[in-house]
Motif scaffolding. Sequence first.
Motif, PDB file in Angstrom:
ATOM      1  N   THR A   1       1.101  -1.110   0.052  1.00 51.00           N
ATOM      2  CA  THR A   1      -0.108   0.072   0.039  1.00 51.00           C
ATOM      3  C   THR A   1       0.840   1.203  -0.122  1.00 51.00           C
ATOM      4  N   VAL A   2       0.928   2.007  -1.091  1.00 52.46           N
ATOM      5  CA  VAL A   2       1.753   3.067  -0.991  1.00 52.46           C
ATOM      6  C   VAL A   2       0.993   4.362  -1.114  1.00 52.46           C
ATOM      7  N   TYR A   3       1.447   5.203   0.054  1.00 51.72           N
ATOM      8  CA  TYR A   3       0.964   6.700   0.099  1.00 51.72           C
ATOM      9  C   TYR A   3       2.064   7.612  -1.007  1.00 51.72           C
ATOM     10  N   ALA A   4       1.465   7.919  -2.029  1.00 55.42           N
ATOM     11  CA  ALA A   4       2.290   8.505  -3.163  1.00 55.42           C
ATOM     12  C   ALA A   4       2.149  10.195  -2.793  1.00 55.42           C
ATOM     13  N   SER A   5       3.302  10.666  -2.306  1.00 55.95           N
ATOM     14  CA  SER A   5       2.974  12.129  -1.880  1.00 55.95           C
ATOM     15  C   SER A   5       3.785  13.032  -2.940  1.00 55.95           C
ATOM     16  N   ASP A   6       3.380  14.143  -3.100  1.00 55.58           N
ATOM     17  CA  ASP A   6       4.162  15.433  -3.745  1.00 55.58           C
ATOM     18  C   ASP A   6       3.840  16.782  -3.134  1.00 55.58           C
ATOM     19  N   ARG A   7       4.324  17.703  -3.558  1.00 51.14           N
ATOM     20  CA  ARG A   7       3.936  19.259  -3.100  1.00 51.14           C
ATOM     21  C   ARG A   7       2.713  19.523  -3.474  1.00 51.14           C
ATOM     22  N   THR A   8       2.289  18.967  -4.715  1.00 57.10           N
ATOM     23  CA  THR A   8       0.891  18.997  -5.108  1.00 57.10           C
ATOM     24  C   THR A   8       0.252  17.613  -5.279  1.00 57.10           C
ATOM     25  N   LEU A   9      -1.028  17.623  -5.279  1.00 56.60           N
ATOM     26  CA  LEU A   9      -1.544  15.942  -5.518  1.00 56.60           C
ATOM     27  C   LEU A   9      -0.968  15.322  -6.703  1.00 56.60           C
ATOM     28  N   PRO A  10      -0.223  14.368  -6.569  1.00 54.07           N
ATOM     29  CA  PRO A  10       0.029  13.648  -7.759  1.00 54.07           C
ATOM     30  C   PRO A  10      -1.088  12.963  -8.370  1.00 54.07           C
ATOM     31  N   GLU A  11      -0.924  12.628  -9.536  1.00 47.07           N
ATOM     32  CA  GLU A  11      -1.975  11.840 -10.437  1.00 47.07           C
ATOM     33  C   GLU A  11      -2.207  10.660  -9.815  1.00 47.07           C
ATOM     34  N   ALA A  12      -3.508  10.052  -9.976  1.00 45.52           N
ATOM     35  CA  ALA A  12      -3.856   8.779  -9.340  1.00 45.52           C
ATOM     36  C   ALA A  12      -3.121   7.586 -10.248  1.00 45.52           C
ATOM     37  N   GLN A  13      -2.442   6.718  -9.300  1.00 48.08           N
ATOM     38  CA  GLN A  13      -1.567   5.643  -9.824  1.00 48.08           C
ATOM     39  C   GLN A  13      -2.234   4.371  -9.341  1.00 48.08           C
ATOM     40  N   SER A  14      -2.324   3.401 -10.137  1.00 45.44           N
ATOM     41  CA  SER A  14      -2.976   2.123  -9.708  1.00 45.44           C
ATOM     42  C   SER A  14      -2.424   1.559  -8.161  1.00 45.44           C
ATOM     43  N   GLY A  15      -3.008   1.236  -7.176  1.00 45.69           N
ATOM     44  CA  GLY A  15      -2.539   0.938  -5.888  1.00 45.69           C
ATOM     45  C   GLY A  15      -1.920   1.773  -4.969  1.00 45.69           C
ATOM     46  N   CYS A  16      -1.837   3.167  -5.491  1.00 49.23           N
ATOM     47  CA  CYS A  16      -1.367   4.224  -4.686  1.00 49.23           C
ATOM     48  C   CYS A  16      -2.528   5.104  -4.213  1.00 49.23           C
ATOM     49  N   ILE A  17      -2.269   5.827  -3.002  1.00 48.46           N
ATOM     50  CA  ILE A  17      -2.950   6.802  -2.291  1.00 48.46           C
ATOM     51  C   ILE A  17      -2.257   7.868  -2.383  1.00 48.46           C
ATOM     52  N   PRO A  18      -2.733   8.880  -3.198  1.00 48.16           N
ATOM     53  CA  PRO A  18      -2.121  10.342  -3.438  1.00 48.16           C
ATOM     54  C   PRO A  18      -2.365  11.213  -2.185  1.00 48.16           C
ATOM     55  N   LEU A  19      -1.327  12.067  -1.914  1.00 45.38           N
ATOM     56  CA  LEU A  19      -1.119  12.707  -0.847  1.00 45.38           C
ATOM     57  C   LEU A  19      -0.276  13.902  -1.159  1.00 45.38           C
ATOM     58  N   VAL A  20      -0.850  15.084  -0.443  1.00 49.23           N
ATOM     59  CA  VAL A  20       0.040  16.306  -0.665  1.00 49.23           C
ATOM     60  C   VAL A  20       0.978  16.533   0.492  1.00 49.23           C
ATOM     61  N   LEU A  21       2.199  16.869   0.309  1.00 49.13           N
ATOM     62  CA  LEU A  21       3.188  16.574   1.292  1.00 49.13           C
ATOM     63  C   LEU A  21       4.296  17.407   0.727  1.00 49.13           C
ATOM     64  N   ASP A  22       4.663  18.730   1.482  1.00 45.11           N
ATOM     65  CA  ASP A  22       5.670  19.423   0.975  1.00 45.11           C
ATOM     66  C   ASP A  22       6.825  18.876   2.080  1.00 45.11           C
ATOM     67  N   VAL A  23       7.904  18.502   1.555  1.00 43.05           N
ATOM     68  CA  VAL A  23       8.830  17.790   2.440  1.00 43.05           C
ATOM     69  C   VAL A  23       9.504  19.053   3.334  1.00 43.05           C
ATOM     70  N   THR A  24       9.397  20.221   3.087  1.00 44.47           N
ATOM     71  CA  THR A  24       9.884  21.217   3.584  1.00 44.47           C
ATOM     72  C   THR A  24       8.835  21.805   4.860  1.00 44.47           C
ATOM     73  N   ASP A  25       7.809  21.071   5.018  1.00 48.01           N
ATOM     74  CA  ASP A  25       6.995  21.695   5.984  1.00 48.01           C
ATOM     75  C   ASP A  25       6.524  20.656   6.997  1.00 48.01           C
ATOM     76  N   PRO A  26       7.063  20.735   8.173  1.00 47.75           N
ATOM     77  CA  PRO A  26       6.877  19.873   9.311  1.00 47.75           C
ATOM     78  C   PRO A  26       5.344  19.706   9.843  1.00 47.75           C
ATOM     79  N   GLU A  27       4.546  20.680   9.362  1.00 44.24           N
ATOM     80  CA  GLU A  27       3.000  20.356   9.504  1.00 44.24           C
ATOM     81  C   GLU A  27       2.276  19.446   8.573  1.00 44.24           C
ATOM     82  N   ASP A  28       2.989  19.546   7.360  1.00 42.87           N
ATOM     83  CA  ASP A  28       2.479  18.486   6.297  1.00 42.87           C
ATOM     84  C   ASP A  28       2.844  17.229   6.731  1.00 42.87           C
ATOM     85  N   TRP A  29       4.038  17.053   7.177  1.00 38.58           N
ATOM     86  CA  TRP A  29       4.706  15.784   7.727  1.00 38.58           C
ATOM     87  C   TRP A  29       3.691  15.264   8.796  1.00 38.58           C
TER      88      TRP A  29
END
Length: 241
Positions: free
Chosen positions: A38-66
């Motif tokens: 089960t893959v949480y697929a994160s990027d700073r803006t919501l990644p395109e849906a990919q089979s078996g993946c759960i898209p997530l917004v996560l800016d790696v510089t932002d502790p609140e996003d983490w």
Amino acid sequence: MTAPATYPSLHGRTALVTGAAGGIGRAICAALSAQGVTVYASDRTLPEAQSGCIPLVLDVTDPEDWAAAMARISQEAGKLDVVVNNAGIYAPASLEAETAEGFDRIMKINQFGTFWGMKAALPLLSEGASIVNLSSIGGMVGYGGTFGYAGAKWSVRGMTRSAARELAPRKIRVNTVCPGVIDTPMFYENDPAQLDAFLETVPLGGLGKPEDIANAVLFLASDQAAYVTGSDILVDGGLIA
Ligand SMILES: NC(=O)c1ccc[n+]([C@@H]2O[C@H](COP(=O)([O-])OP(=O)(O)OC[C@H]3O[C@@H](n4cnc5c(N)ncnc54)[C@H](O)[C@@H]3O)[C@@H](O)[C@H]2O)c1
């Protein structure tokens, strides 16, 4: 064509991948998902849906996003088995040309983002978990014109080794994958006049594929790498051999 390797130990595990909208990140998500992760697929803006993946917004510089990402994964999955700190920028600049703002930005994303990615995940990591951090050939040798990138990617290897020792008692392994020149948008940020010269020096010839990097990540994520920690897997076609 070679059949893809299978890693039955990965089946049913939970992974978080950062920078999942990029060339290498997408390939890593697809490879993990194909193994039943089960893959949480994160990027700073919501990644395109990919089979078996759960898209997530996560800016790696932002502790609140983490914190928000960890809270969600904790609630939905209860634990985290694999973290791939893959998000990164290249932004090549020489020491002479680099600015304080440029240096700060590259360190914030490539260095701090990896630090915080490991730290934020710690409470959720299962025994036997695997952290894979993306460094680079630029984190193994020096190249002109990539001063800040080199500083950040060398640092990723240092943090990886330090964390590997610290987390070994919990059987959490921490390793890097160091790509050479891979066919993603990042490679084309190099000076166009230098691209061919770069390629001519690859002993195995040509650009690597994102899947070449994903294969190394899969191995490190799996129990087949149970005795591998604090290590670097160089995937560069022999470029710095
Ligand atoms: N492509 C290469 O030749 C190469 C070589 C060596 C190392 N690498 C490393 O591999 C990793 C992946 O690179 P790629 O080639 O797929 O590049 P890419 O540019 O295709 O993807 C990078 C991704 O990181 C994301 N990102 C950037 N800043 C972010 C932030 N603050 N928070 C969350 N996501 C953010 C981008 O949105 C993008 O989707 C990077 O760490 C890179 O340094 C790539």
